[in-house]
Scaffold this active site. Structure first.
Site, PDB file in Angstrom:
ATOM      1  N   SER A  25      -2.737  10.197  54.520  1.00 15.46           N
ATOM      2  CA  SER A  25      -2.555   9.512  53.230  1.00 15.46           C
ATOM      3  C   SER A  25      -1.100   9.041  53.180  1.00 15.46           C
ATOM      4  O   SER A  25      -0.234   9.723  52.657  1.00 15.46           O
ATOM      5  CB  SER A  25      -2.855  10.465  52.077  1.00 15.46           C
ATOM      6  OG  SER A  25      -4.178  10.918  52.158  1.00 15.46           O
TER       7      SER A  25
ATOM      8  N   LYS B  40      -6.365   4.619  48.628  1.00 21.61           N
ATOM      9  CA  LYS B  40      -6.374   6.086  48.726  1.00 21.61           C
ATOM     10  C   LYS B  40      -5.430   6.712  47.689  1.00 21.61           C
ATOM     11  O   LYS B  40      -5.800   7.654  46.980  1.00 21.61           O
ATOM     12  CB  LYS B  40      -5.952   6.509  50.140  1.00 21.61           C
ATOM     13  CG  LYS B  40      -5.675   7.985  50.318  1.00 21.61           C
ATOM     14  CD  LYS B  40      -6.898   8.845  50.069  1.00 21.61           C
ATOM     15  CE  LYS B  40      -6.522  10.324  49.998  1.00 21.61           C
ATOM     16  NZ  LYS B  40      -7.655  11.156  49.600  1.00 21.61           N
TER      17      LYS B  40
HETATM   18  P1  NAD Z   1      -2.301  19.912  57.006  1.00 19.75           P
HETATM   19  O1  NAD Z   1      -0.930  20.267  56.574  1.00 19.75           O
HETATM   20  O2  NAD Z   1      -3.346  20.963  57.082  1.00 19.75           O
HETATM   21  O3  NAD Z   1      -2.252  19.177  58.455  1.00 19.75           O
HETATM   22  C1  NAD Z   1      -1.208  18.365  58.878  1.00 19.75           C
HETATM   23  C2  NAD Z   1      -0.934  18.741  60.327  1.00 19.75           C
HETATM   24  O4  NAD Z   1       0.095  17.888  60.845  1.00 19.75           O
HETATM   25  C3  NAD Z   1      -0.420  20.182  60.467  1.00 19.75           C
HETATM   26  O5  NAD Z   1      -1.254  20.893  61.361  1.00 19.75           O
HETATM   27  C4  NAD Z   1       0.992  20.012  61.011  1.00 19.75           C
HETATM   28  O6  NAD Z   1       1.385  21.051  61.903  1.00 19.75           O
HETATM   29  C5  NAD Z   1       0.898  18.672  61.708  1.00 19.75           C
HETATM   30  N1  NAD Z   1       2.177  18.013  61.888  1.00 19.75           N
HETATM   31  C6  NAD Z   1       3.170  17.819  60.985  1.00 19.75           C
HETATM   32  N2  NAD Z   1       4.199  17.149  61.533  1.00 19.75           N
HETATM   33  C7  NAD Z   1       3.842  16.905  62.823  1.00 19.75           C
HETATM   34  C8  NAD Z   1       4.486  16.242  63.900  1.00 19.75           C
HETATM   35  N3  NAD Z   1       5.703  15.689  63.780  1.00 19.75           N
HETATM   36  N4  NAD Z   1       3.834  16.170  65.100  1.00 19.75           N
HETATM   37  C9  NAD Z   1       2.612  16.738  65.238  1.00 19.75           C
HETATM   38  N5  NAD Z   1       1.956  17.385  64.259  1.00 19.75           N
HETATM   39  C10 NAD Z   1       2.568  17.456  63.051  1.00 19.75           C
HETATM   40  O7  NAD Z   1      -2.762  18.719  56.053  1.00 19.75           O
HETATM   41  P2  NAD Z   1      -4.234  18.161  55.816  1.00 19.75           P
HETATM   42  O8  NAD Z   1      -4.777  18.811  54.590  1.00 19.75           O
HETATM   43  O9  NAD Z   1      -4.996  18.187  57.089  1.00 19.75           O
HETATM   44  O10 NAD Z   1      -3.883  16.653  55.438  1.00 19.75           O
HETATM   45  C11 NAD Z   1      -3.544  15.672  56.400  1.00 19.75           C
HETATM   46  C12 NAD Z   1      -3.496  14.329  55.681  1.00 19.75           C
HETATM   47  O11 NAD Z   1      -4.777  14.077  55.087  1.00 19.75           O
HETATM   48  C13 NAD Z   1      -2.482  14.279  54.540  1.00 19.75           C
HETATM   49  O12 NAD Z   1      -1.900  13.012  54.479  1.00 19.75           O
HETATM   50  C14 NAD Z   1      -3.332  14.566  53.303  1.00 19.75           C
HETATM   51  O13 NAD Z   1      -2.745  14.024  52.133  1.00 19.75           O
HETATM   52  C15 NAD Z   1      -4.631  13.886  53.694  1.00 19.75           C
HETATM   53  N6  NAD Z   1      -5.856  14.394  53.069  1.00 19.75           N
HETATM   54  C16 NAD Z   1      -6.083  15.743  52.924  1.00 19.75           C
HETATM   55  C17 NAD Z   1      -7.268  16.179  52.322  1.00 19.75           C
HETATM   56  C18 NAD Z   1      -7.595  17.643  52.154  1.00 19.75           C
HETATM   57  O14 NAD Z   1      -8.548  17.972  51.416  1.00 19.75           O
HETATM   58  N7  NAD Z   1      -6.863  18.570  52.793  1.00 19.75           N
HETATM   59  C19 NAD Z   1      -8.218  15.245  51.888  1.00 19.75           C
HETATM   60  C20 NAD Z   1      -7.969  13.878  52.083  1.00 19.75           C
HETATM   61  C21 NAD Z   1      -6.780  13.470  52.677  1.00 19.75           C
END
Ligand code: NAD
Length: 297
Positions: free
Chosen positions: A104, A179
């Site tokens: 997002s 989004k």
């Molecule tokens: P999360 O924090 O669980 O996952 C993000 C991942 O990115 C983590 O595992 C982290 O270690 C990794 N990361 C961060 N910096 C990094 C880097 N430089 N190199 C490699 N890996 C890196 O978050 P999430 O809930 O999976 O969300 C991910 C995206 O999806 C976000 O933008 C969030 O807003 C969006 N989103 C989440 C949901 C939800 O319900 N969780 C729903 C829709 C959209």
């Protein structure tokens, strides 16, 4: 790597709450995933997957692939990975390769990323998702897509392996705009439900009954239908979507509304409340904890 192999191989960076189940659905659809996350503990989650190749760096993950999926926290991280890494992925990817940013991210950044990548003959589309962890696991996410039609078409088989509804909403950045606006509407709805349930409780009314009535009336929304009983009134607060990420999405939406010079007074008020909650609640809190925050206010 020959061309038929590379077609079925995808790089996937960001294997958190959402990215991990999305990557699993790609493998179920027959893709090989070259995965990387900065959290090395995640590698163990995939130890049972034949079609998964853990890569110790993003640079290794993109070797030889034509498509790269990013599922990272926000635009700051996306930009760091694409442009400021040592080395930057934009330079490492083969000419003609396609970046699919499913995080997002910020719509204006995404539009810039598409332009900058086009100048070096790489493609970019934004394809953020809605639906949460459950729908990520089920492969039934809603995906909103921004980008050139030919690039979107190229990505469709991949996106359809992860989502049920894929809608091309406009040029690069448009998916991220929709989004952010969706999450603003969702966060505003959740906030209204929390205030209403809290007020009803203070008047001595059972909140379960209140929510039941909302669901049979015009107050029904995604929170009343899918979150109040499943994650909020039972005190579980474990939907899988953090409060920090919701606040980030609201900041993105509010900034975007300002950039396009659209009225945003309600959005600013809503953002203020989520920010105040984020300041005092434990780091890592789920966004559904908003109910407790409002009750205690
Ligand atoms: P999360 O924090 O669980 O996952 C993000 C991942 O990115 C983590 O595992 C982290 O270690 C990794 N990361 C961060 N910096 C990094 C880097 N430089 N190199 C490699 N890996 C890196 O978050 P999430 O809930 O999976 O969300 C991910 C995206 O999806 C976000 O933008 C969030 O807003 C969006 N989103 C989440 C949901 C939800 O319900 N969780 C729903 C829709 C959209």
């Amino acid at each position: 790597m020959n061309s038929s192999q590379s077609k079925a191989t995808v790089a996937f960076i960001g294997l958190g709450q959402m990215g991990a189940p999305m990557a699993r659905n790609l493998m179920r659809a027959g893709y090989t995933v070259r995965g990387h996350d900065r959290d090395v503990r995640i590698a163990a989650q995939f130890s049972d997957c034949q079609d998964f190749i853990w890569c110790d760096s993003a640079a290794i993950a993109v070797q030889g692939v034509e498509r790269l999926i990013l599922m990272l926290p926000d635009s700051r991280v996306v930009d760091a990975v694409l442009w400021h890494g040592e080395p930057a992925l934009s330079a490492l990817m083969a000419p003609g390769a396609l970046v699919i940013d499913m995080s997002s991210s910020d719509p204006i950044h995404s539009r810039e990323n598409a332009q900058k990548l086009k100048m070096i003959s790489r493609g970019f589309i934004d394809a953020p998702v809605s639906g949460g962890v459950k729908k990520a696991e089920a492969g039934t996410l809603t995906i909103m897509i921004g980008g050139d039609a030919d690039l979107v078409e190229r990505a469709q088989p991949l996106l359809q392996a992860m989502g049920k509804t894929t809608t091309h909403v406009g040029d690069a950045g448009a998916g991220h705009a929709v989004k952010a606006l969706n999450n603003y509407v969702s966060a505003a709805g959740l906030l209204a439900v929390c205030e209403a349930l809290s007020a009803a409780e203070k008047f001595g009314i059972d909140p379960h009954l209140v929510n039941q009535v909302f669901n049979a009336s015009t107050g029904k929304n995604n929170t009343t239908e899918n979150k109040v009983e499943a994650f909020m009134l039972n005190g579980a607060f474990n939907s899988g979507f953090s409060l920090a990420l919701m606040k980030k999405d609201l900041e993105t939406a509010n900034r975007f509304m300002g950039q396009v010079k659209s009225m945003r007074e309600f959005s600013s008020q809503c953002l203020g409340i989520w920010k105040a909650a984020d300041d005092v609640l434990d780091k890592g809190s789920d966004h559904t904890v908003m109910l407790r925050y409002i009750r205690d206010a």
